[in-house]
Design a protein around this motif. Structure first.
Motif, PDB file in Angstrom:
ATOM      1  N   ILE A  31      35.085  43.456  35.419  1.00 52.51           N
ATOM      2  CA  ILE A  31      36.471  43.806  35.695  1.00 52.51           C
ATOM      3  C   ILE A  31      37.154  44.174  34.397  1.00 52.51           C
ATOM      4  O   ILE A  31      36.883  43.615  33.334  1.00 52.51           O
ATOM      5  CB  ILE A  31      37.180  42.635  36.419  1.00 52.51           C
ATOM      6  N   TRP A  32      38.031  45.130  34.488  1.00 52.62           N
ATOM      7  CA  TRP A  32      38.702  45.665  33.328  1.00 52.62           C
ATOM      8  C   TRP A  32      39.892  44.782  32.977  1.00 52.62           C
ATOM      9  O   TRP A  32      40.487  44.150  33.859  1.00 52.62           O
ATOM     10  CB  TRP A  32      39.181  47.075  33.699  1.00 52.62           C
ATOM     11  N   SER A  33      40.261  44.780  31.697  1.00 53.15           N
ATOM     12  CA  SER A  33      41.302  43.839  31.283  1.00 53.15           C
ATOM     13  C   SER A  33      42.618  44.125  31.990  1.00 53.15           C
ATOM     14  O   SER A  33      43.377  43.212  32.318  1.00 53.15           O
ATOM     15  CB  SER A  33      41.479  43.892  29.772  1.00 53.15           C
ATOM     16  N   ARG A  34      42.864  45.398  32.277  1.00 52.12           N
ATOM     17  CA  ARG A  34      44.133  45.672  32.950  1.00 52.12           C
ATOM     18  C   ARG A  34      44.145  45.105  34.361  1.00 52.12           C
ATOM     19  O   ARG A  34      45.161  44.591  34.831  1.00 52.12           O
ATOM     20  CB  ARG A  34      44.385  47.180  33.009  1.00 52.12           C
ATOM     21  N   ASP A  35      42.985  45.189  34.997  1.00 46.65           N
ATOM     22  CA  ASP A  35      42.897  44.631  36.344  1.00 46.65           C
ATOM     23  C   ASP A  35      43.071  43.125  36.331  1.00 46.65           C
ATOM     24  O   ASP A  35      43.659  42.545  37.244  1.00 46.65           O
ATOM     25  CB  ASP A  35      41.540  44.996  36.972  1.00 46.65           C
ATOM     26  N   ILE A  36      42.542  42.498  35.280  1.00 44.51           N
ATOM     27  CA  ILE A  36      42.731  41.038  35.165  1.00 44.51           C
ATOM     28  C   ILE A  36      44.219  40.740  35.095  1.00 44.51           C
ATOM     29  O   ILE A  36      44.739  39.820  35.720  1.00 44.51           O
ATOM     30  CB  ILE A  36      42.029  40.483  33.906  1.00 44.51           C
ATOM     31  N   VAL A  93      34.267  46.275  30.408  1.00 40.37           N
ATOM     32  CA  VAL A  93      34.483  45.392  31.551  1.00 40.37           C
ATOM     33  C   VAL A  93      33.955  44.009  31.184  1.00 40.37           C
ATOM     34  O   VAL A  93      32.970  43.865  30.456  1.00 40.37           O
ATOM     35  CB  VAL A  93      33.783  45.896  32.825  1.00 40.37           C
ATOM     36  N   TYR A  94      34.626  43.024  31.728  1.00 44.49           N
ATOM     37  CA  TYR A  94      34.237  41.638  31.461  1.00 44.49           C
ATOM     38  C   TYR A  94      33.533  41.062  32.664  1.00 44.49           C
ATOM     39  O   TYR A  94      33.935  41.282  33.799  1.00 44.49           O
ATOM     40  CB  TYR A  94      35.476  40.788  31.152  1.00 44.49           C
ATOM     41  N   MET A  95      32.481  40.325  32.402  1.00 43.21           N
ATOM     42  CA  MET A  95      31.831  39.619  33.501  1.00 43.21           C
ATOM     43  C   MET A  95      31.279  38.310  32.962  1.00 43.21           C
ATOM     44  O   MET A  95      31.229  38.084  31.752  1.00 43.21           O
ATOM     45  CB  MET A  95      30.726  40.479  34.103  1.00 43.21           C
ATOM     46  N   LEU A  96      30.819  37.450  33.899  1.00 44.59           N
ATOM     47  CA  LEU A  96      30.305  36.159  33.494  1.00 44.59           C
ATOM     48  C   LEU A  96      29.093  36.335  32.588  1.00 44.59           C
ATOM     49  O   LEU A  96      28.328  37.269  32.731  1.00 44.59           O
ATOM     50  CB  LEU A  96      29.920  35.339  34.720  1.00 44.59           C
ATOM     51  N   TYR A  97      28.926  35.375  31.717  1.00 43.93           N
ATOM     52  CA  TYR A  97      27.957  35.533  30.648  1.00 43.93           C
ATOM     53  C   TYR A  97      26.536  35.725  31.134  1.00 43.93           C
ATOM     54  O   TYR A  97      25.776  36.509  30.588  1.00 43.93           O
ATOM     55  CB  TYR A  97      28.024  34.303  29.737  1.00 43.93           C
TER      56      TYR A  97
END
Lengths: 522, 305
Positions: free
Chosen positions: B96-101, B138-142
Motif C-alpha cells: 500500500i502506498w503511503s498516501r493511501d495509508i 509500496v509498504y507491506m509486511l516484512y
C-alpha cells in the motif's frame, strides 16, 4: 467521390483520351448529373467538342445519360462514373489475365475491346486477325476461325458480354409522344445482365484471313477501306456490341488471391482443392455473393485435374465435406493482412504486433497492451500515440462517472477494420496519382532528349528500308552521345519502375475495394 | 471491574476457539446474560490491550484473536502505530502506498512518516519499489513476498523490463516451432498428418526452453504461453485449443494449447512498394506545393536504386 479519386480520374482520362475529354470528364465527376448546356458553359468549351467528348465517354461506359430531373421532356442529363474511370488503371492486369488464360489471341481481343470501349464481334475479329498476321512470318496469316473460337471462349466464360441495350428514354425530340414510350424514364441505366442474351454469340459466320498491313500499301488504302466497309455490312451483327465484363475479371482476381493465401497458409494440395471449388462455382455464383454454392466432396473429386494424384482419403481429411467458401470472410482476412502489412512496413514489427493485438482483442487499455505485447511501457506508449496520430488506431472513452472526469474514465484503444481500410484506400489513390504525376514530370523534363531519339530512330528506320550502308547507319547512331544514351536508359528505367509500381499499388486497391464492397453489401 | 476481566477472558477464549473471528452474535449466544454495555466494555479492553483485532466484514463487526508474535512486538507501540500496521497488513502482498495509508488512517503526513520509519526499523514492514511507477514505494509486511504485479514477475529484474530477454525467448520459441513445421513438411506424408505433426503443445515448448537453459529465472508454462502469444501477435504462429483428458501432461483444465509456425498469407502489399506508402510527409504532399511528386527526394532516390 473524394478529391483524391477525382484527381486520379483526371490523370487517367488525360493520359488515355486527352485534355478536352479530361476537362469534360472531371467536370462531370465533380458536379454530378448535368445537361449539355451546363457542361458547355461551365467548362468554356465549344459545343461540338463537348459532344465529341461525351461520345467518347459514353463509348467507354464512363458516362451515362438519362432523362433530366424534371421528368421526360427535359434535356438529357449526363452522369460520370468515377468507378469506371478507375478501372482504366487495371487494364494491364485484365490484358495479362486474358493472355495467361487464352494466349495471344485472347490478349489481343481484350486489348482491342478495352481500347475501343464497345465493339462488334466482326470488327474485333478482323482487327485482331490483322494484328496477329502482322506479327507472324512472311506468308502466314491468321485464320478468322481461330480468333472467333477465342472470342467465343471468352464469351462462354463470361469475360466478354454484350453491351446493355439502350433504354428508350425521351430525348429532346419534340415529336415523341407519351404513347410511344416503351420504357419509363429509368433512374438507373440497365445493366448488362438484364439482357437475357447477354452471353449469346451472334449467329454470324466469319470466314477469311487476316491481312498483312505493309507500309508500302498506302496506294491500296482507299480500295482496302471500301472493301472493309463492304465486309462489315455483310456480316450481319450490327448493333450487337461487346464490352469487357469487369466483374468477371474481378471474380477471377479474387479467386487467385484466395488460392494463393490458402497455399501459403496450408499447403499446395489444399490450394488446389480450393481452386477447383472456386472454378466449379465460377459461373454459378454472382460476383457479390457472400458464399459459393455448396459442393459435395464427390463433385470436387471428380473435377480435380486428372493428372493431379491425390487420393480420396486425403480429400476427405481436407475437411469441409460440403465445401462452401465463405468469400466475405476470405476477403476480410486478406484486407486485414493488407492493413497489417502496411503497418509493419511503415512503423516496424513491434508496432505491427500492437496493431495485430488490437485487431484480435478489439478493445484494450494502455496497460493491457503493454502486458500482452511484452513491450516496455515507454516504447509501447510511443508507438500507440504514433498509430493514433495516423488514425490507424482509435481511442474509445468509457466514463465511470457521469461527469467524464479523465481520472475516472477508461480509455480503450481499438482498431475498426472498415474505416481503416477506407482510409488506406484513399492513400492508395493518392499514391497512384503521385506516381503518374512523377512519370509525366520525368517525361516532360527529358522531352528534348526523347524527341531527338525518336527522330534518330525514324531516320535509321527509313535508311534501313531504303537499303543504306552500315557506315551511314553508324554515323546516324553516333548522333546520340554516350551520356545522352545513359540518360535515356535511366529515363526508361525510371518510367518502367513507376509503371510497374502503379500496377502493384492497384493490386492493393483491388483487395481493399473488394473488401469494402463485400462488407457494404452484407 | 473483576467481572469485566472475567468476561474478557471468556471472550478471549471464544476467539481462540474460532481463530477466524467471532461476531457480536456469537458472543451473545454464548453469554446470553451479558448486557450489551458490558460486552462492549470487555471488547474495548481487549482491543486496547492489543489482544484482539477489530475487523469489519459484510455483515458487521468481527473480533479476531491477534497473532501472539505480532502482539508481543506491538506491545511497545502506541495506538497510532498499531493502526498503521493494521492498514498495511490488510493490503496483503500487494502493498500500500503511503498516501493511501494516510487516507485510511486519517493521520497527518508527518506522523505517518515517523511511524513508517519506526516500523521499518523494527523490521515489521518493508518498502518495495513498484514496477508500474518507479518512484512509488509500496509498504507491506516484512515477511511477505511481493505480488507479481508489483515486481513484474519473471520479465522484470530490478524494476527493469528485460526486453532483450523477452526478444531472445521470442526468437527461440519461433525457431523451435519453425523447425518442427519443416520436419513435418519434409516427411511428405498426407497433408493432415503433416499439419498435425507440425503442432507443438505449450508444454513441449516449455520443456525445450527449460532445457536450453538460457533463462536465469524459473519460467512457468504460463510465462511461455505469454511469449507464444506475442508470436501470435507477430503473425508468425497460430494457436488451436484441443480438449485433453485431465492428467495428460501439459493439460490445464481439460484443455491443451497447440502452437504452429505459419507463413504470412500475403506478401508485403503493393502500397508499400511505392515510396508514398512509407512516406512520413505523405499528408503534406501535393502538386505545386513544397513537397510534391515532381520534386520528391524519396522518389528520386528510389528511382535511381
Amino acid at each position: 467521390m473524394t478529391a483524391q479519386e477525382v484527381r486520379l480520374c483526371g490523370l487517367l482520362l488525360q493520359e488515355h483520351f486527352g485534355e478536352v475529354v479530361e476537362r469534360i470528364g472531371t467536370h462531370l465527376l465533380r458536379g454530378g448529373a448535368q445537361n449539355l448546356r451546363t457542361i458547355a458553359n461551365e467548362t468554356n468549351t465549344p459545343l461540338d467538342l463537348v459532344k465529341k467528348s461525351l461520345c467518347v465517354l459514353v463509348q467507354h461506359g464512363v458516362c451515362d445519360f438519362g432523362s433530366g430531373r424534371r421528368g421526360p421532356g427535359s434535356p438529357v442529363e449526363y452522369r460520370g462514373n468515377c468507378e469506371r474511370v478507375l478501372r482504366i488503371l487495371r487494364y494491364p492486369r485484365y490484358i495479362y489475365t486474358a493472355k495467361t488464360l487464352y494466349g495471344d489471341t485472347g490478349e489481343l481481343i481484350v486489348e482491342e475491346v478495352l481500347q475501343r470501349g464497345h465493339m462488334t464481334m466482326s470488327n474485333t475479329v478482323k482487327t485482331v486477325a490483322d494484328r496477329l498476321t502482322h506479327n507472324m512470318e512472311e506468308g502466314r496469316s491468321m485464320e478468322y476461325s481461330e480468333v472467333v473460337s477465342s472470342f467465343s471462349k471468352l464469351v462462354e466464360t463470361h469475360f466478354l458480354q454484350r453491351c446493355p441495350p439502350v433504354a428508350e428514354t425521351a430525348t429532346a425530340a419534340p415529336s415523341a409522344t407519351p404513347a410511344t414510350h416503351r420504357t419509363p424514364a429509368s433512374v438507373t441505366p440497365p445493366t448488362a445482365e438484364s439482357n437475357p442474351d447477354c452471353y449469346k454469340l451472334p449467329p454470324v459466320t466469319l470466314t477469311g484471313r487476316g491481312k498483312r498491313r505493309r507500309s508500302s500499301d498506302d496506294g491500296e488504302e482507299p480500295g482496302g477501306v471500301k472493301k472493309a466497309k463492304m465486309d462489315s455490312e455483310s456480316c450481319g451483327d450490327e448493333g450487337i456490341y461487346w464490352q469487357v465484363n469487369f466483374e468477371r475479371f474481378h471474380q477471377h482476381f479474387r479467386d487467385q488471391a484466395i488460392i494463393s493465401a490458402v497455399a501459403s497458409k496450408l499447403d499446395q494440395t489444399s490450394s488446389e482443392i480450393v481452386r477447383t471449388m472456386l472454378r466449379m462455382s465460377e459461373v454459378t455464383t454472382t460476383p457479390t455473393a457472400a458464399y459459393t454454392q455448396p459442393l459435395s466432396a464427390n463433385e470436387i473429386f471428380r473435377s480435380l485435374p486428372p493428372n493431379y494424384s491425390i487420393s480420396r482419403p486425403i480429400l476427405d481429411q481436407g475437411g469441409s465435406l460440403t465445401g462452401r467458401s465463405d468469400l466475405h470472410r476470405a476477403l476480410a482476412n486478406l484486407a486485414r493482412a493488407t492493413l497489417e502489412s502496411v503497418v509493419q512496413e511503415r512503423f516496424g514489427s513491434r508496432s505491427a504486433r500492437i496493431f495485430r493485438l488490437l485487431l484480435r482483442k478489439r478493445h484494450l487499455e494502455q496497460k493491457q497492451v503493454e502486458d500482452f505485447a511484452m513491450i516496455p511501457a515507454k516504447e509501447a506508449k510511443d508507438m500507440l500515440y504514433t498509430l493514433l496520430s495516423e488514425n490507424l488506431v482509435q481511442l474509445q472513452e468509457i466514463p465511470k462517472t457521469p461527469d467524464h472526469a479523465p481520472s475516472r474514465t477508461f480509455y480503450l484503444y481499438t482498431v475498426n477494420q472498415l474505416p481503416t481500410a477506407r482510409l488506406l484506400l484513399q492513400h492508395c489513390y493518392k499514391t497512384v496519382a503521385n506516381l503518374i504525376e512523377r512519370r509525366l514530370f520525368e517525361t516532360k523534363e527529358n522531352k528534348r532528349l526523347l524527341e531527338k531519339s525518336q527522330r534518330i530512330e525514324a531516320i535509321l528506320a527509313s535508311l534501313q528500308a531504303s537499303g543504306a550502308e552500315p557506315e551511314q547507319l553508324t554515323e546516324v547512331e553516333e548522333m546520340i552521345t554516350a551520356p545522352e544514351r545513359q540518360q535515356l536508359e535511366a529515363l526508361r528505367h525510371h518510367i518502367n519502375k513507376l509503371d510497374s509500381t502503379e500496377n502493384q499499388v492497384d493490386e492493393t486497391i483491388f483487395l481493399l475495394e473488394s473488401y469494402i464492397i463485400s462488407t457494404k453489401s452484407k | 471491574d473483576c467481572i469485566i476481566k472475567v468476561k474478557c477472558a471468556h471472550i478471549f477464549e471464544l476467539c481462540q476457539q474460532f481463530p477466524h473471528g467471532i461476531t457480536d452474535q456469537v458472543i451473545q449466544n454464548d453469554m446470553p446474560h451479558l448486557e450489551a454495555q458490558q460486552r462492549a466494555m470487555a471488547i474495548n479492553r481487549l482491543l486496547s490491550l492489543g489482544q484482539l483485532d477489530l475487523l469489519r466484514n459484510s455483515s458487521g463487526l468481527l473480533y479476531r484473536m491477534k497473532d501472539a508474535q505480532t502482539a508481543s512486538k506491538m506491545k511497545g507501540s502506541d495506538n497510532q502505530e498499531k493502526l498503521v500496521y493494521q492498514v498495511i497488513e490488510d493490503a496483503g502482498n500487494k502493498g500500500i502506498w503511503s498516501r493511501d495509508i494516510r487516507y485510511k488512517s486519517n493521520l497527518p503526513l508527518t506522523e505517518i512518516n515517523k511511524i513508517l520509519k519506526n516500523l521499518e526499523s523494527k523490521k515489521l514492514i518493508k518498502a518495495v519499489k513498484s514496477v508500474a511507477a518507479s518512484k512509488k514505494k509500496v509498504y507491506m509486511l516484512y515477511n511477505l513476498q511481493p505480488d507479481r504485479s508489483v515486481t513484474g514477475g519473471a520479465w522484470y529484474s530490478d524494476q527493469d523490463f528485460e526486453s532483450e530477454f523477452v526478444e531472445v525467448l521470442n526468437q527461440q520459441c519461433f525457431k523451435f516451432l519453425q523447425s518442427k513445421a519443416e520436419v513435418a513438411r519434409d516427411s511428405k506424408q498426407s497433408p493432415m498428418v503433416q499439419r498435425n505433426s507440425s503442432f507443438a503443445t505449450s508444454h513441449e515448448v516449455w520443456k525445450y526452453i527449460c532445457e536450453l537453459g538460457i533463462s536465469k529465472v524459473d519460467l512457468s508454462m504460463e510465462d511461455i504461453e505469454t511469449i507464444l502469444n506475442t508470436l501470435i501477435y507477430d503473425g508468425k504462429v497460430e494457436m488451436t485449443i484441443i480438449a485433453a483428458k485431465e492428467g495428460t501432461v501439459g493439460s490445464v483444465d481439460g484443455q491443451m494449447k497447440l502452437y504452429r509456425g505459419v507463413n504470412p498469407i500475403i506478401q508485403p502489399t503493393g502500397l508499400v512498394k511505392a515510396p508514398c506508402g512509407l512516406c512520413p510527409v505523405f499528408d503534406d504532399c501535393h502538386e505545386g506545393g513544397e513537397i510534391s511528386p515532381s520534386n520528391c527526394v524519396y522518389m528520386a532516390e528510389w528511382l535511381d536504386f
